[in-house]
Design an enzyme around this catalytic site. Structure first.
Site, PDB file in Angstrom:
ATOM      1  N   LEU A 142     -79.224 229.408 -30.309  1.00  0.00           N
ATOM      2  CA  LEU A 142     -79.628 228.614 -29.146  1.00  0.00           C
ATOM      3  C   LEU A 142     -78.475 228.533 -28.139  1.00  0.00           C
ATOM      4  N   TRP A 167     -71.148 230.722 -30.948  1.00  0.00           N
ATOM      5  CA  TRP A 167     -70.936 229.719 -32.001  1.00  0.00           C
ATOM      6  C   TRP A 167     -72.101 229.676 -32.982  1.00  0.00           C
ATOM      7  N   GLN A 182     -51.921 194.715 -49.211  1.00  0.00           N
ATOM      8  CA  GLN A 182     -53.091 194.225 -48.476  1.00  0.00           C
ATOM      9  C   GLN A 182     -53.563 195.212 -47.408  1.00  0.00           C
ATOM     10  N   LEU A 231     -52.954 208.887 -47.840  1.00  0.00           N
ATOM     11  CA  LEU A 231     -52.277 209.955 -48.588  1.00  0.00           C
ATOM     12  C   LEU A 231     -50.905 210.300 -47.998  1.00  0.00           C
ATOM     13  N   GLU A 272     -75.077 220.509 -33.269  1.00  0.00           N
ATOM     14  CA  GLU A 272     -76.352 219.787 -33.427  1.00  0.00           C
ATOM     15  C   GLU A 272     -76.449 218.606 -32.458  1.00  0.00           C
ATOM     16  N   GLY A 273     -75.859 218.764 -31.272  1.00  0.00           N
ATOM     17  CA  GLY A 273     -75.825 217.685 -30.290  1.00  0.00           C
ATOM     18  C   GLY A 273     -74.532 216.915 -30.433  1.00  0.00           C
TER      19      GLY A 273
HETATM   20  P1  TGC Z   1     -86.378 217.261 -22.288  1.00  0.00           P
HETATM   21  O1  TGC Z   1     -86.988 217.413 -20.922  1.00  0.00           O
HETATM   22  O2  TGC Z   1     -85.988 215.907 -22.785  1.00  0.00           O
HETATM   23  O3  TGC Z   1     -87.388 217.915 -23.370  1.00  0.00           O
HETATM   24  C1  TGC Z   1     -87.911 219.213 -23.211  1.00  0.00           C
HETATM   25  C2  TGC Z   1     -89.104 219.309 -24.168  1.00  0.00           C
HETATM   26  O4  TGC Z   1     -88.623 219.187 -25.523  1.00  0.00           O
HETATM   27  C3  TGC Z   1     -89.219 218.029 -26.139  1.00  0.00           C
HETATM   28  N1  TGC Z   1     -88.168 217.399 -26.967  1.00  0.00           N
HETATM   29  C4  TGC Z   1     -88.194 217.425 -28.288  1.00  0.00           C
HETATM   30  N2  TGC Z   1     -89.082 217.923 -29.154  1.00  0.00           N
HETATM   31  C5  TGC Z   1     -88.819 217.777 -30.462  1.00  0.00           C
HETATM   32  N3  TGC Z   1     -87.691 217.165 -30.903  1.00  0.00           N
HETATM   33  C6  TGC Z   1     -86.776 216.650 -30.067  1.00  0.00           C
HETATM   34  N4  TGC Z   1     -85.674 216.069 -30.544  1.00  0.00           N
HETATM   35  C7  TGC Z   1     -87.001 216.770 -28.691  1.00  0.00           C
HETATM   36  N5  TGC Z   1     -86.302 216.400 -27.578  1.00  0.00           N
HETATM   37  C8  TGC Z   1     -87.047 216.784 -26.535  1.00  0.00           C
HETATM   38  C9  TGC Z   1     -89.678 217.151 -25.000  1.00  0.00           C
HETATM   39  O5  TGC Z   1     -90.735 216.301 -25.398  1.00  0.00           O
HETATM   40  C10 TGC Z   1     -90.129 218.179 -23.999  1.00  0.00           C
HETATM   41  O6  TGC Z   1     -91.369 218.702 -24.441  1.00  0.00           O
HETATM   42  P2  TGC Z   1     -92.524 219.140 -23.391  1.00  0.00           P
HETATM   43  O7  TGC Z   1     -93.658 219.569 -24.249  1.00  0.00           O
HETATM   44  O8  TGC Z   1     -92.784 217.924 -22.563  1.00  0.00           O
HETATM   45  O9  TGC Z   1     -91.922 220.253 -22.593  1.00  0.00           O
HETATM   46  O10 TGC Z   1     -85.158 218.278 -22.382  1.00  0.00           O
HETATM   47  P3  TGC Z   1     -83.757 218.271 -21.630  1.00  0.00           P
HETATM   48  O11 TGC Z   1     -83.547 219.630 -21.070  1.00  0.00           O
HETATM   49  O12 TGC Z   1     -83.659 217.089 -20.701  1.00  0.00           O
HETATM   50  O13 TGC Z   1     -82.728 218.124 -22.848  1.00  0.00           O
HETATM   51  C11 TGC Z   1     -82.598 216.999 -23.591  1.00  0.00           C
HETATM   52  C12 TGC Z   1     -81.341 217.090 -24.495  1.00  0.00           C
HETATM   53  C13 TGC Z   1     -80.064 217.061 -23.702  1.00  0.00           C
HETATM   54  C14 TGC Z   1     -81.425 215.868 -25.390  1.00  0.00           C
HETATM   55  C15 TGC Z   1     -81.407 218.379 -25.344  1.00  0.00           C
HETATM   56  O14 TGC Z   1     -81.229 219.507 -24.560  1.00  0.00           O
HETATM   57  C16 TGC Z   1     -80.369 218.397 -26.449  1.00  0.00           C
HETATM   58  O15 TGC Z   1     -80.623 217.866 -27.534  1.00  0.00           O
HETATM   59  N6  TGC Z   1     -79.171 219.038 -26.238  1.00  0.00           N
HETATM   60  C17 TGC Z   1     -78.215 219.263 -27.300  1.00  0.00           C
HETATM   61  C18 TGC Z   1     -78.248 220.710 -27.711  1.00  0.00           C
HETATM   62  C19 TGC Z   1     -77.982 220.889 -29.173  1.00  0.00           C
HETATM   63  O16 TGC Z   1     -78.068 219.983 -29.976  1.00  0.00           O
HETATM   64  N7  TGC Z   1     -77.709 222.140 -29.584  1.00  0.00           N
HETATM   65  C20 TGC Z   1     -77.562 222.434 -30.965  1.00  0.00           C
HETATM   66  C21 TGC Z   1     -77.582 223.934 -31.206  1.00  0.00           C
HETATM   67  S1  TGC Z   1     -77.883 224.415 -32.910  1.00  0.00           S
HETATM   68  C22 TGC Z   1     -76.504 223.958 -33.726  1.00  0.00           C
HETATM   69  O17 TGC Z   1     -75.637 223.330 -33.234  1.00  0.00           O
HETATM   70  C23 TGC Z   1     -76.431 224.364 -35.163  1.00  0.00           C
HETATM   71  S2  TGC Z   1     -74.965 223.818 -35.903  1.00  0.00           S
HETATM   72  C24 TGC Z   1     -74.959 224.469 -37.453  1.00  0.00           C
HETATM   73  C25 TGC Z   1     -75.398 223.494 -38.484  1.00  0.00           C
HETATM   74  O18 TGC Z   1     -76.391 222.767 -38.271  1.00  0.00           O
HETATM   75  O19 TGC Z   1     -74.780 223.418 -39.542  1.00  0.00           O
HETATM   76  P1  FAD Z   2     -70.553 221.481 -23.739  1.00  0.00           P
HETATM   77  O1  FAD Z   2     -72.023 221.322 -23.665  1.00  0.00           O
HETATM   78  O2  FAD Z   2     -69.889 222.349 -22.733  1.00  0.00           O
HETATM   79  O3  FAD Z   2     -69.887 220.044 -23.699  1.00  0.00           O
HETATM   80  C1  FAD Z   2     -68.495 219.820 -23.490  1.00  0.00           C
HETATM   81  C2  FAD Z   2     -68.261 218.307 -23.430  1.00  0.00           C
HETATM   82  O4  FAD Z   2     -68.972 217.756 -22.309  1.00  0.00           O
HETATM   83  C3  FAD Z   2     -68.808 217.578 -24.658  1.00  0.00           C
HETATM   84  O5  FAD Z   2     -67.984 216.482 -24.966  1.00  0.00           O
HETATM   85  C4  FAD Z   2     -70.162 217.095 -24.196  1.00  0.00           C
HETATM   86  O6  FAD Z   2     -70.657 215.983 -24.937  1.00  0.00           O
HETATM   87  C5  FAD Z   2     -69.842 216.716 -22.756  1.00  0.00           C
HETATM   88  N1  FAD Z   2     -71.024 216.668 -21.930  1.00  0.00           N
HETATM   89  C6  FAD Z   2     -71.881 217.687 -21.612  1.00  0.00           C
HETATM   90  N2  FAD Z   2     -72.873 217.236 -20.839  1.00  0.00           N
HETATM   91  C7  FAD Z   2     -72.689 215.918 -20.676  1.00  0.00           C
HETATM   92  C8  FAD Z   2     -73.397 214.875 -20.014  1.00  0.00           C
HETATM   93  N3  FAD Z   2     -74.546 215.094 -19.361  1.00  0.00           N
HETATM   94  N4  FAD Z   2     -72.892 213.614 -20.072  1.00  0.00           N
HETATM   95  C9  FAD Z   2     -71.759 213.347 -20.749  1.00  0.00           C
HETATM   96  N5  FAD Z   2     -71.050 214.281 -21.409  1.00  0.00           N
HETATM   97  C10 FAD Z   2     -71.513 215.546 -21.370  1.00  0.00           C
HETATM   98  N6  FAD Z   2     -75.205 226.563 -31.867  1.00  0.00           N
HETATM   99  C11 FAD Z   2     -76.332 227.253 -32.224  1.00  0.00           C
HETATM  100  O7  FAD Z   2     -77.215 227.474 -31.405  1.00  0.00           O
HETATM  101  N7  FAD Z   2     -76.484 227.724 -33.493  1.00  0.00           N
HETATM  102  C12 FAD Z   2     -75.549 227.534 -34.464  1.00  0.00           C
HETATM  103  O8  FAD Z   2     -75.733 227.961 -35.610  1.00  0.00           O
HETATM  104  C13 FAD Z   2     -74.352 226.822 -34.107  1.00  0.00           C
HETATM  105  N8  FAD Z   2     -73.345 226.660 -35.032  1.00  0.00           N
HETATM  106  C14 FAD Z   2     -72.161 226.076 -34.633  1.00  0.00           C
HETATM  107  C15 FAD Z   2     -71.079 226.067 -35.527  1.00  0.00           C
HETATM  108  C16 FAD Z   2     -69.854 225.526 -35.131  1.00  0.00           C
HETATM  109  C17 FAD Z   2     -68.696 225.538 -36.076  1.00  0.00           C
HETATM  110  C18 FAD Z   2     -69.719 224.950 -33.847  1.00  0.00           C
HETATM  111  C19 FAD Z   2     -68.422 224.323 -33.426  1.00  0.00           C
HETATM  112  C20 FAD Z   2     -70.778 224.976 -32.960  1.00  0.00           C
HETATM  113  C21 FAD Z   2     -72.000 225.558 -33.326  1.00  0.00           C
HETATM  114  N9  FAD Z   2     -73.071 225.678 -32.419  1.00  0.00           N
HETATM  115  C22 FAD Z   2     -74.224 226.345 -32.774  1.00  0.00           C
HETATM  116  C23 FAD Z   2     -72.883 225.263 -31.034  1.00  0.00           C
HETATM  117  C24 FAD Z   2     -73.035 223.759 -30.789  1.00  0.00           C
HETATM  118  O9  FAD Z   2     -74.352 223.339 -30.912  1.00  0.00           O
HETATM  119  C25 FAD Z   2     -72.478 223.473 -29.386  1.00  0.00           C
HETATM  120  O10 FAD Z   2     -71.085 223.643 -29.456  1.00  0.00           O
HETATM  121  C26 FAD Z   2     -72.819 222.063 -28.899  1.00  0.00           C
HETATM  122  O11 FAD Z   2     -74.203 221.948 -28.665  1.00  0.00           O
HETATM  123  C27 FAD Z   2     -72.032 221.682 -27.639  1.00  0.00           C
HETATM  124  O12 FAD Z   2     -72.065 222.679 -26.685  1.00  0.00           O
HETATM  125  P2  FAD Z   2     -70.690 223.200 -25.995  1.00  0.00           P
HETATM  126  O13 FAD Z   2     -69.733 223.511 -27.083  1.00  0.00           O
HETATM  127  O14 FAD Z   2     -71.071 224.298 -25.085  1.00  0.00           O
HETATM  128  O15 FAD Z   2     -70.138 221.967 -25.216  1.00  0.00           O
END
Ligand code: TGC
Ligand code: FAD
Length: 393
Positions: free
Chosen positions: A140, A171, A288, A347, A372-373
């Site tokens: 993603l 990432w 303490q 430690l 994961e956000g």
């Molecule tokens: P927004 O306009 O709020 O929503 C767009 C559409 O998505 C729906 N929706 C959801 N559906 C299911 N679950 C949720 N938690 C949902 N949140 C929103 C929403 O209802 C809408 O649907 P529709 O049908 O009306 O179109 O979207 P936005 O663009 O304003 O974004 C909201 C925001 C910032 C919260 C979202 O983009 C977000 O969560 N950003 C963080 C990105 C993130 O978490 N990336 C993670 C990548 S994967 C990863 O990190 C794997 S790590 C490895 C490991 O897990 O070990």
């Molecule tokens: P940015 O989005 O550039 O954010 C930088 C800083 O700005 C953060 O502090 C953020 O909170 C802040 N910020 C951004 N927007 C705002 C706002 N509107 N208001 C206030 N603060 C804001 N992704 C995948 O898709 N799949 C994976 O398997 C996966 N695995 C990962 C494994 C590791 C070890 C790591 C480190 C990351 C992984 N990721 C994966 C990516 C991860 O989900 C992103 O790093 C994360 O979503 C944040 O995105 P970014 O690093 O681009 O930071």
């Protein structure tokens, strides 16, 4: 009247008593796998920045039913969300990287196919992924779009009945070892998910090196240059950002539990260390200031674990909302990191050594706080739910 059981310093509030026998049995089997197969080696893997036999490990995790363990059918174990959470806690007590391997496989790659895939995609991939024979990743995040995936640049266009996919993902956990990648890209119809076998021409996944966190985990870039895919490579059942975000709910839920595992391991290490380390002629546990740290850690560990259990029970009833998952991830990762940092101080200099798990957990949780956000994103999701006002842009 029942007599209360003996006080357990690792479970000060007696949470064990409200788990079922099945839940305790799942926990015990995961704990045993971790003790035999992960704990003796994981500090070396972290130091070397690689898991030598990641495929063998995936198969062992699969044999225990841990891959896609809360999904039904297709060879998945069909366990409860609470059992899945307890497994995540035990895995992350070993290392966040191992929990990540399991989370990405089950909650992201498998869940995407299970929830939004065609019957053919499910039959092709899920049974092999459940056994660990096939490893999956989930793309993603991009170099220029992390917190804001709606802004992604990756693009898929139709060419006859085929799709041509041009994407850059950054990432990505499991990327370089994956057999299948779930890749999200913009299309004329909106954001769609694609199931991409990683041996498709034009796909490569260079590994990201020089990480100081999550070193016992493969993290990669995904590069897709003109990757030609058949019409049936697209996930047919979803269009739009809700596709990937629905998968994130599952993985974030696992992290709510997992973070408490890293915290428990660090707390246990600090407690044992404080009992044996002598300064000024007595164990440092007798001061303490040390007791204050240990008591605060015990309180936060208990609160976080209870929150995870509460959310798990809600998920098992089908009543868990995404905002509640954000509340759990925000609190539990933040507090777990604080527990690890405090444990590190107990430690002393040994706290920075890989001889003890604490600095490893602490460094790992810096990634968990971001992926994961980020902590800021979950704050804003909760802020929006509380106030009705979006403060993202
Ligand atoms: P927004 O306009 O709020 O929503 C767009 C559409 O998505 C729906 N929706 C959801 N559906 C299911 N679950 C949720 N938690 C949902 N949140 C929103 C929403 O209802 C809408 O649907 P529709 O049908 O009306 O179109 O979207 P936005 O663009 O304003 O974004 C909201 C925001 C910032 C919260 C979202 O983009 C977000 O969560 N950003 C963080 C990105 C993130 O978490 N990336 C993670 C990548 S994967 C990863 O990190 C794997 S790590 C490895 C490991 O897990 O070990
Ligand atoms: P940015 O989005 O550039 O954010 C930088 C800083 O700005 C953060 O502090 C953020 O909170 C802040 N910020 C951004 N927007 C705002 C706002 N509107 N208001 C206030 N603060 C804001 N992704 C995948 O898709 N799949 C994976 O398997 C996966 N695995 C990962 C494994 C590791 C070890 C790591 C480190 C990351 C992984 N990721 C994966 C990516 C991860 O989900 C992103 O790093 C994360 O979503 C944040 O995105 P970014 O690093 O681009 O930071």
């Amino acid at each position: 009247m029942n007599k209360p059981p003996a006080f357990d310093p690792l479970d000060p509030a007696g949470i064990d008593l409200i788990l079922t026998d099945e839940e305790r049995a799942v926990r015990a089997s995961v704990r045993q796998l971790c003790a035999n197969r992960i704990d003796p080696f994981v500090a070396d893997w972290f130091e070397a920045g690689e898991i030598p036999d990641i495929r063998g490990l995936a198969k062992e995790l699969g044999a225990l039913g841990l891959l896609g363990m809360h999904l039904e059918g297709y060879g998945c174990a069909g366990m409860t969300a609470t059992e899945y959470g307890l497994a995540c806690l035990e895995l992350e007590a070993s290392d966040s990287g191992i929990r990540s391997l399991v989370s990405v496989q089950g909650s992201l790659a498998m869940f995407a196919i299970w929830k939004w895939g065609s019957e053919d995609q499910k039959q092709t991939w899920l049974p092999r992924m459940a056994t660990g024979e096939a490893i999956g990743c989930f793309g993603l995040t991009e170099p220029d779009s992390g917190s804001d995936p709606a802004n992604m640049s990756s693009r898929a266009r139709r060419d006859g009945s085929d799709w041509i996919l041009d994407a850059r993902k950054m990432w990505i956990t499991n990327g370089s070892v994956a057999d299948v990648a779930v890749v999200w890209a913009r299309t004329d119809e909106g954001i769609r998910g694609f199931v991409v076998p990683t041996d498709t021409p034009g796909f490569s996944a260079p590994q990201i090196k020089h990480k100081m966190s999550l070193r016992a985990s493969v993290t990669s870039e995904l590069v897709l240059d003109g990757v030609r895919l058949p019409a049936d490579a697209v996930l047919p059942e979803v269009t739009g950002l809700k596709g990937p975000l629905s998968c994130l709910n599952e993985a974030r839920y696992g992290i709510v539990w997992g973070a408490m595992g890293a915290a428990r391991s660090s707390f246990q290490t600090a407690l044992e260390y404080a009992g044996s380390r002598q300064q000024f002629g007595r164990p440092i546990a007798g001061f303490q200031l040390t007791q204050q740290k240990l008591a605060d850690m015990a309180v936060e560990l208990t609160k976080g674990t209870l929150l995870a259990l509460h959310l798990g029970r809600a998920k098992d009833r089908g009543q868990l909302r995404p905002e509640q998952v954000s509340l759990g991830k925000l609190n539990n990762v933040r507090e777990a990191l604080e527990i690890c940092r405090t444990a590190r101080t107990i430690l002393g200099a040994n706290g920075i050594s890989l001889e003890y798990p604490v600095i490893r957990h602490m460094n790992n949780l810096e990634s968990v706080l971001t992926y994961e956000g980020t902590v800021e994103m979950h704050t804003l999701i909760l802020g929006q739910a509380l106030t009705g006002q979006s403060a993202f842009a």
